[in-house]
Design an enzyme around this catalytic site. Sequence first.
Site, PDB file in Angstrom:
ATOM      1  N   GLU A  75       0.850  -1.348   0.178  1.00  0.00           N
ATOM      2  CA  GLU A  75      -0.116  -0.017  -0.126  1.00  0.00           C
ATOM      3  C   GLU A  75       0.937   1.148  -0.129  1.00  0.00           C
ATOM      4  O   GLU A  75       1.513   1.495   1.182  1.00  0.00           O
ATOM      5  CB  GLU A  75      -0.797   0.119   1.219  1.00  0.00           C
ATOM      6  CG  GLU A  75      -2.084  -0.943   1.130  1.00  0.00           C
ATOM      7  CD  GLU A  75      -3.431  -0.587   0.593  1.00  0.00           C
ATOM      8  OE1 GLU A  75      -4.256  -0.952   0.541  1.00  0.00           O
ATOM      9  OE2 GLU A  75      -3.394   0.905   0.390  1.00  0.00           O
ATOM     10  N   CYS A 132      -2.328   9.145   3.213  1.00  0.00           N
ATOM     11  CA  CYS A 132      -1.717   8.681   1.874  1.00  0.00           C
ATOM     12  C   CYS A 132      -3.006   9.189   0.928  1.00  0.00           C
ATOM     13  O   CYS A 132      -2.831   9.455  -0.157  1.00  0.00           O
ATOM     14  CB  CYS A 132      -1.764   7.033   1.709  1.00  0.00           C
ATOM     15  SG  CYS A 132      -2.987   6.100   2.348  1.00  0.00           S
TER      16      CYS A 132
HETATM   17  P1  NDP Z   1       8.637   4.493   4.233  1.00  0.00           P
HETATM   18  O1  NDP Z   1       8.470   3.744   3.249  1.00  0.00           O
HETATM   19  O2  NDP Z   1       9.832   5.053   4.605  1.00  0.00           O
HETATM   20  O3  NDP Z   1       8.344   3.298   5.617  1.00  0.00           O
HETATM   21  C1  NDP Z   1       7.518   2.372   5.871  1.00  0.00           C
HETATM   22  C2  NDP Z   1       7.898   1.410   6.739  1.00  0.00           C
HETATM   23  O4  NDP Z   1       8.697   0.602   6.237  1.00  0.00           O
HETATM   24  C3  NDP Z   1       8.443   1.991   8.112  1.00  0.00           C
HETATM   25  O5  NDP Z   1       8.363   1.260   9.110  1.00  0.00           O
HETATM   26  C4  NDP Z   1       9.954   1.765   7.642  1.00  0.00           C
HETATM   27  O6  NDP Z   1      10.811   1.720   8.864  1.00  0.00           O
HETATM   28  C5  NDP Z   1      10.120   0.507   6.714  1.00  0.00           C
HETATM   29  N1  NDP Z   1      10.978   0.371   5.996  1.00  0.00           N
HETATM   30  C6  NDP Z   1      11.837   1.205   5.563  1.00  0.00           C
HETATM   31  N2  NDP Z   1      12.865   0.925   4.788  1.00  0.00           N
HETATM   32  C7  NDP Z   1      12.632  -0.716   4.748  1.00  0.00           C
HETATM   33  C8  NDP Z   1      13.260  -1.750   4.391  1.00  0.00           C
HETATM   34  N3  NDP Z   1      14.355  -1.555   3.307  1.00  0.00           N
HETATM   35  N4  NDP Z   1      12.907  -2.833   4.236  1.00  0.00           N
HETATM   36  C9  NDP Z   1      11.817  -3.050   5.195  1.00  0.00           C
HETATM   37  N5  NDP Z   1      10.969  -1.962   5.846  1.00  0.00           N
HETATM   38  C10 NDP Z   1      11.442  -1.037   5.388  1.00  0.00           C
HETATM   39  O7  NDP Z   1       7.265   5.520   4.602  1.00  0.00           O
HETATM   40  P2  NDP Z   1       7.040   6.348   5.739  1.00  0.00           P
HETATM   41  O8  NDP Z   1       7.256   5.836   6.884  1.00  0.00           O
HETATM   42  O9  NDP Z   1       7.770   7.660   5.208  1.00  0.00           O
HETATM   43  O10 NDP Z   1       5.440   6.651   5.293  1.00  0.00           O
HETATM   44  C11 NDP Z   1       4.985   7.725   4.464  1.00  0.00           C
HETATM   45  C12 NDP Z   1       4.625   6.977   3.253  1.00  0.00           C
HETATM   46  O11 NDP Z   1       3.681   5.899   3.436  1.00  0.00           O
HETATM   47  C13 NDP Z   1       3.989   8.017   2.376  1.00  0.00           C
HETATM   48  O12 NDP Z   1       4.582   7.899   0.967  1.00  0.00           O
HETATM   49  C14 NDP Z   1       2.442   7.741   2.272  1.00  0.00           C
HETATM   50  O13 NDP Z   1       1.724   7.840   1.195  1.00  0.00           O
HETATM   51  C15 NDP Z   1       2.600   5.999   2.352  1.00  0.00           C
HETATM   52  N6  NDP Z   1       1.163   5.734   3.213  1.00  0.00           N
HETATM   53  C16 NDP Z   1       0.361   4.951   2.141  1.00  0.00           C
HETATM   54  C17 NDP Z   1      -0.773   4.232   2.714  1.00  0.00           C
HETATM   55  C18 NDP Z   1      -1.708   3.490   2.061  1.00  0.00           C
HETATM   56  O14 NDP Z   1      -2.482   2.797   2.494  1.00  0.00           O
HETATM   57  N7  NDP Z   1      -1.301   3.530   0.545  1.00  0.00           N
HETATM   58  C19 NDP Z   1      -1.206   4.780   4.219  1.00  0.00           C
HETATM   59  C20 NDP Z   1      -0.200   5.659   4.859  1.00  0.00           C
HETATM   60  C21 NDP Z   1       0.805   6.031   4.247  1.00  0.00           C
HETATM   61  P3  NDP Z   1      11.445   3.289   9.391  1.00  0.00           P
HETATM   62  O15 NDP Z   1      10.625   4.278   9.154  1.00  0.00           O
HETATM   63  O16 NDP Z   1      11.619   2.713  10.666  1.00  0.00           O
HETATM   64  O17 NDP Z   1      12.821   3.274   8.681  1.00  0.00           O
END
Ligand code: NDP
Length: 500
Positions: A289, A332
């Site tokens: 997502e 999002c």
């Molecule tokens: P990120 O993609 O940076 O992070 C999301 C999660 O993935 C965090 O827990 C992060 O950990 C983890 N993560 C990061 N890198 C890795 C990796 N290489 N392997 C596994 N896990 C990893 O997103 P954000 O936290 O910045 O959130 C914002 C984004 O989420 C926006 O783009 C938004 O649109 C999207 N979003 C989408 C939704 C939907 O339903 N489509 C709903 C809500 C948000 P950590 O942060 O600890 O580094």
Amino acid sequence: MGEFSRSIASLTAEMLACNTLEKAQAYLQSLNEPISLHSYIAGSFKAWDAGSTSSVDSFEPKTGRLIAKIPNTSEADVELAIHHAKLAFPTWSKTPRSHRSDCLRRIANLIQENRELLAVWESIDQGKTLERAQVEVDRAVSNFSYFSTYILHEQTPARMIDATSTSASVLTYEHRSPAGVFALISPWNMPLYLLTWKIAPCLAFGCTAVAKPSEITSITAFLLTAIIHESEILPPGVLNLVLGDGPTTGAALVASPNIAGVSFTGGTATGIALRKATAHQIGKHLSLELGGKNPLLLFSDALVPTPDHPAPLPHFAALAAAAAFTNQGEICLCTSRVYVQEASYPAFLATFAAHVRATYAPGTTPAMGALASRAHYDKVRGYLALAEREGATFEVGGVPPEEPEGGGYWVGPVVLTGVRGGSAVLREEIFGPVVVVVPFGSEEEGVRLANGSGYGLAAVVVTRDGGRMRRVGEAMEAGVVWVNGWLQRELVLQGGWVGV
Ligand code: NDP
């Protein structure tokens, strides 16, 4: 009950006693050092030592002060959590649905009972207002209660294959069985709500979980596991929590061959990285997502007053503003591009800008808190500085200062016009309180502009013409389309067309 070290027990007890913002702030003030959060593996919280374990600092967005430290759970400990989830799987997956349903219902009740304190900590940790946090805790309750009943009434499709001259007719049916251990990875914008939307269906359908919240907002995930731990509702290993950053903890979780599937919500770049990281593990389920750059398409016909809708202009201006600025634009599904049919453009822009100015001052309404992190503040500021350099008009707001005033990551609402067509401001996800307003002429042009981004998450169509609702709604290249509304959601909806 598993091991629960005394210091962790007293930490959670103290945090769980803070059911008002004032109490939580006084508690944080009384501490000499930031709170240490802990991973939860096989029914025990895992103590860690800041001297020997790498950690992540977590800051309070409204003030910029350091409030918590999160361990970077190592690959070995991630594998330990997966191991215990795997051990718990055979029994949990065969546990009668009625019992799993009961467990989920009891967890829903626990979240309900702890509504205020979870909302308080979510507001402090994420930057959102308390009112918005309360809405999201209510949604977390719904996540568990919804799936607690859903599994009791699940249906499976069955189809007949006609008889032929050589064989009798055949009844085919789909059988779904629990797959194993799931990695549940969530972002920082709606921490408890999005994580529970993964945990609840995972456990309901008989899978076991290793959850990883964002390193920026781990507090409510930690408190949720503490509440569930104390209740002894779940057998050890069914739900595990690994705290840490994406590259260390998240990547180890996703890569493990013992993970049957990954449910991920987050940014598009991370989603692509996850797909690449798992491409060779062909049997691994992957649900992504990702981000959005969502359009709202407003047709002039919607603004003609009718007896049952005497003031459509302020109504739809308020709808567009709510879609753009709820939770500081950190949803999002938020609208970030508003396309308005030319004849209505001047009147809409004036009403919209006045409504935004009057309603969305940061910190004064249910909708606007501080941005979640300094890195995100810098990102949003970067796009606004770019808009300024490119000559866009700031109808509302401006470029925030390079150093956040007063230390907190506050950005007021921004309404931009005159943004050039190919600008990154119009193409890329900003994920903050920024919306661009653009005029369009014909229906075809409106549809083309709305679809002209690389994203396809959600769209809003505003029209009172029944034919146009379907025609334009179905032409939107988006997973979810709202007509004359925003954010209403049926929890199992994977995408579709929502008319209101
Ligand atoms: P990120 O993609 O940076 O992070 C999301 C999660 O993935 C965090 O827990 C992060 O950990 C983890 N993560 C990061 N890198 C890795 C990796 N290489 N392997 C596994 N896990 C990893 O997103 P954000 O936290 O910045 O959130 C914002 C984004 O989420 C926006 O783009 C938004 O649109 C999207 N979003 C989408 C939704 C939907 O339903 N489509 C709903 C809500 C948000 P950590 O942060 O600890 O580094």
